[in-house]
Scaffold this motif. Structure first.
Motif, PDB file in Angstrom:
ATOM      1  N   GLY A  65       0.790  -1.226   0.000  1.00 35.76           N
ATOM      2  CA  GLY A  65       0.000   0.000   0.000  1.00 35.76           C
ATOM      3  C   GLY A  65       0.824   1.278   0.000  1.00 35.76           C
ATOM      4  N   GLN A  66       2.136   1.162  -0.180  1.00 32.49           N
ATOM      5  CA  GLN A  66       3.007   2.339  -0.196  1.00 32.49           C
ATOM      6  C   GLN A  66       3.728   2.434  -1.524  1.00 32.49           C
ATOM      7  N   ARG A  67       3.958   3.666  -1.977  1.00 30.39           N
ATOM      8  CA  ARG A  67       4.739   3.882  -3.194  1.00 30.39           C
ATOM      9  C   ARG A  67       6.213   3.808  -2.818  1.00 30.39           C
ATOM     10  N   VAL A  68       6.953   2.918  -3.490  1.00 27.51           N
ATOM     11  CA  VAL A  68       8.353   2.679  -3.126  1.00 27.51           C
ATOM     12  C   VAL A  68       9.228   2.557  -4.373  1.00 27.51           C
ATOM     13  N   LEU A  69      10.514   2.717  -4.141  1.00 33.55           N
ATOM     14  CA  LEU A  69      11.549   2.412  -5.135  1.00 33.55           C
ATOM     15  C   LEU A  69      12.344   1.233  -4.588  1.00 33.55           C
ATOM     16  N   ILE A  70      12.592   0.243  -5.419  1.00 32.35           N
ATOM     17  CA  ILE A  70      13.382  -0.919  -5.020  1.00 32.35           C
ATOM     18  C   ILE A  70      14.853  -0.502  -4.964  1.00 32.35           C
ATOM     19  N   ASP A  71      15.626  -1.116  -4.077  1.00 35.14           N
ATOM     20  CA  ASP A  71      17.016  -0.719  -3.851  1.00 35.14           C
ATOM     21  C   ASP A  71      17.851  -0.683  -5.123  1.00 35.14           C
ATOM     22  N   SER A  72      17.664  -1.644  -6.026  1.00 37.24           N
ATOM     23  CA  SER A  72      18.474  -1.661  -7.252  1.00 37.24           C
ATOM     24  C   SER A  72      18.141  -0.467  -8.149  1.00 37.24           C
ATOM     25  N   GLU A  73      16.866  -0.076  -8.199  1.00 38.20           N
ATOM     26  CA  GLU A  73      16.453   1.094  -8.982  1.00 38.20           C
ATOM     27  C   GLU A  73      17.023   2.370  -8.368  1.00 38.20           C
ATOM     28  N   LEU A  74      16.936   2.470  -7.050  1.00 35.99           N
ATOM     29  CA  LEU A  74      17.439   3.653  -6.364  1.00 35.99           C
ATOM     30  C   LEU A  74      18.954   3.760  -6.502  1.00 35.99           C
ATOM     31  N   ALA A  75      19.649   2.634  -6.394  1.00 31.19           N
ATOM     32  CA  ALA A  75      21.104   2.636  -6.550  1.00 31.19           C
ATOM     33  C   ALA A  75      21.490   3.099  -7.959  1.00 31.19           C
ATOM     34  N   ALA A  76      20.758   2.625  -8.963  1.00 32.66           N
ATOM     35  CA  ALA A  76      21.050   3.046 -10.338  1.00 32.66           C
ATOM     36  C   ALA A  76      20.828   4.549 -10.500  1.00 32.66           C
ATOM     37  N   LEU A  77      19.768   5.073  -9.895  1.00 36.23           N
ATOM     38  CA  LEU A  77      19.502   6.511  -9.982  1.00 36.23           C
ATOM     39  C   LEU A  77      20.604   7.322  -9.305  1.00 36.23           C
ATOM     40  N   TYR A  78      21.084   6.826  -8.171  1.00 32.30           N
ATOM     41  CA  TYR A  78      22.106   7.538  -7.417  1.00 32.30           C
ATOM     42  C   TYR A  78      23.522   7.209  -7.886  1.00 32.30           C
ATOM     43  N   ASP A  79      23.637   6.394  -8.916  1.00 29.65           N
ATOM     44  CA  ASP A  79      24.925   6.052  -9.540  1.00 29.65           C
ATOM     45  C   ASP A  79      25.882   5.365  -8.570  1.00 29.65           C
ATOM     46  N   ASN A  90      26.457   1.185  -6.759  1.00 24.36           N
ATOM     47  CA  ASN A  90      25.936  -0.173  -6.928  1.00 24.36           C
ATOM     48  C   ASN A  90      25.036  -0.525  -5.746  1.00 24.36           C
ATOM     49  N   THR A  91      24.176  -1.498  -5.947  1.00 22.96           N
ATOM     50  CA  THR A  91      23.168  -1.860  -4.959  1.00 22.96           C
ATOM     51  C   THR A  91      23.810  -2.279  -3.645  1.00 22.96           C
ATOM     52  N   LYS A  92      24.920  -2.995  -3.728  1.00 24.17           N
ATOM     53  CA  LYS A  92      25.597  -3.457  -2.521  1.00 24.17           C
ATOM     54  C   LYS A  92      26.077  -2.266  -1.696  1.00 24.17           C
ATOM     55  N   ALA A  93      26.626  -1.242  -2.344  1.00 24.64           N
ATOM     56  CA  ALA A  93      27.103  -0.054  -1.627  1.00 24.64           C
ATOM     57  C   ALA A  93      25.936   0.678  -0.967  1.00 24.64           C
ATOM     58  N   LEU A  94      24.816   0.777  -1.670  1.00 23.67           N
ATOM     59  CA  LEU A  94      23.635   1.420  -1.100  1.00 23.67           C
ATOM     60  C   LEU A  94      23.176   0.668   0.145  1.00 23.67           C
ATOM     61  N   ASN A  95      23.037  -0.642   0.029  1.00 21.57           N
ATOM     62  CA  ASN A  95      22.553  -1.443   1.158  1.00 21.57           C
ATOM     63  C   ASN A  95      23.529  -1.422   2.335  1.00 21.57           C
ATOM     64  N   GLN A  96      24.841  -1.374   2.045  1.00 20.55           N
ATOM     65  CA  GLN A  96      25.826  -1.282   3.136  1.00 20.55           C
ATOM     66  C   GLN A  96      25.711   0.056   3.858  1.00 20.55           C
ATOM     67  N   ALA A  97      25.534   1.135   3.091  1.00 22.45           N
ATOM     68  CA  ALA A  97      25.390   2.461   3.702  1.00 22.45           C
ATOM     69  C   ALA A  97      24.127   2.510   4.566  1.00 22.45           C
ATOM     70  N   VAL A  98      23.057   1.888   4.082  1.00 18.88           N
ATOM     71  CA  VAL A  98      21.811   1.847   4.850  1.00 18.88           C
ATOM     72  C   VAL A  98      22.024   1.035   6.135  1.00 18.88           C
ATOM     73  N   ALA A 120      18.440   8.110   1.941  1.00 12.99           N
ATOM     74  CA  ALA A 120      19.543   7.381   1.304  1.00 12.99           C
ATOM     75  C   ALA A 120      20.489   8.348   0.603  1.00 12.99           C
ATOM     76  N   ALA A 121      19.948   9.384  -0.014  1.00 16.79           N
ATOM     77  CA  ALA A 121      20.793  10.380  -0.685  1.00 16.79           C
ATOM     78  C   ALA A 121      21.685  11.097   0.320  1.00 16.79           C
ATOM     79  N   THR A 122      21.185  11.292   1.539  1.00 18.05           N
ATOM     80  CA  THR A 122      21.985  12.020   2.534  1.00 18.05           C
ATOM     81  C   THR A 122      23.129  11.178   3.093  1.00 18.05           C
ATOM     82  N   ILE A 123      23.020   9.862   3.051  1.00 14.83           N
ATOM     83  CA  ILE A 123      24.085   9.028   3.624  1.00 14.83           C
ATOM     84  C   ILE A 123      25.103   8.578   2.585  1.00 14.83           C
ATOM     85  N   LEU A 124      24.784   8.762   1.299  1.00 13.31           N
ATOM     86  CA  LEU A 124      25.719   8.360   0.254  1.00 13.31           C
ATOM     87  C   LEU A 124      26.688   9.501  -0.046  1.00 13.31           C
TER      88      LEU A 124
END
Length: 183
Positions: free
Chosen positions: A23-37, A39-47, A100-104
């Motif tokens: 019921g929530q509008r979301v972006l999947i981690d791989s999509e968000l990682a691609a947008l933020y340039d 890789n998904t692993k780096a995004l998930n580690q930062a999170v 996520a943008a603030t921690i990357l």
């Protein structure tokens, strides 16, 4: 950690990447990682390093069932078949995507966060206008239904009158001869 810089993505592309889960509008981690340039692993580690900044309403991990449904979905861009099956994808809400943008440590993440916010707002406005349109259609439909009910009654009355005119009552005939009734 960062891939070759890619051009800014149009807001429309981002809105197509936003999906509804639980019921929530979301972006999947791989999509968000691609947008933020990143890789998904780096995004998930930062999170993971900043887990306190991501409460359940900012980010949540998909269940296996949700992840399988996501993999079968034709509307999702990337395939998740190469992902480690022990770790289903994370889903980021609008607030989680901004957090996520603030921690990357990526200039691209900061630049793209503005576009991500605009995409979520555009989607929210679109959904709100659709709800307003649906309400207007319901109002119009109820008014038409009431008018049709009134029209049906009028038409039924007219048809009854026409039938009565087509079959006029037989005039009363007086019998021949003397009768005691004086009608």
């Amino acid at each position: 950690m960062s891939r070759k810089a890619t051009p800014i993505v149009p807001v429309e592309h981002i809105t197509h990447s936003i999906i509804i889960v639980r019921g929530q509008r979301v972006l999947i981690d791989s999509e968000l990682a691609a947008l933020y340039d990143v890789n998904t692993k780096a995004l998930n580690q930062a999170v993971k390093r900043n887990a306190k900044r991501f409460p359940e309403d900012f980010m949540f991990r998909l269940s296996r069932t949700e992840a399988e449904a996501l993999n079968r979905s034709q509307s999702v861009t990337g395939s998740h078949k190469h992902r480690d099956p022990r770790f289903p994808p994370c889903a980021f809400t609008e607030h989680g995507a901004i957090m996520a943008a603030t921690i990357l440590n990526s200039k691209r993440a900061v630049d793209m966060s503005i576009f991500v916010v605009r995409a979520f707002v555009q989607l929210r406005d679109l959904l709100a206008s659709n709800k307003e349109l649906a309400k207007r259609i319901d109002d119009l439909e109820s008014r038409i239904t009431r008018k049709l009910a009134t029209h049906d009654q009028v038409i039924t009355g007219m048809l009854k009158t026409i039938r009565e005119l087509m079959n006029p009552p037989q005039p009363k005939r007086r019998g021949i001869g003397f009768t005691a009734n004086f009608d």
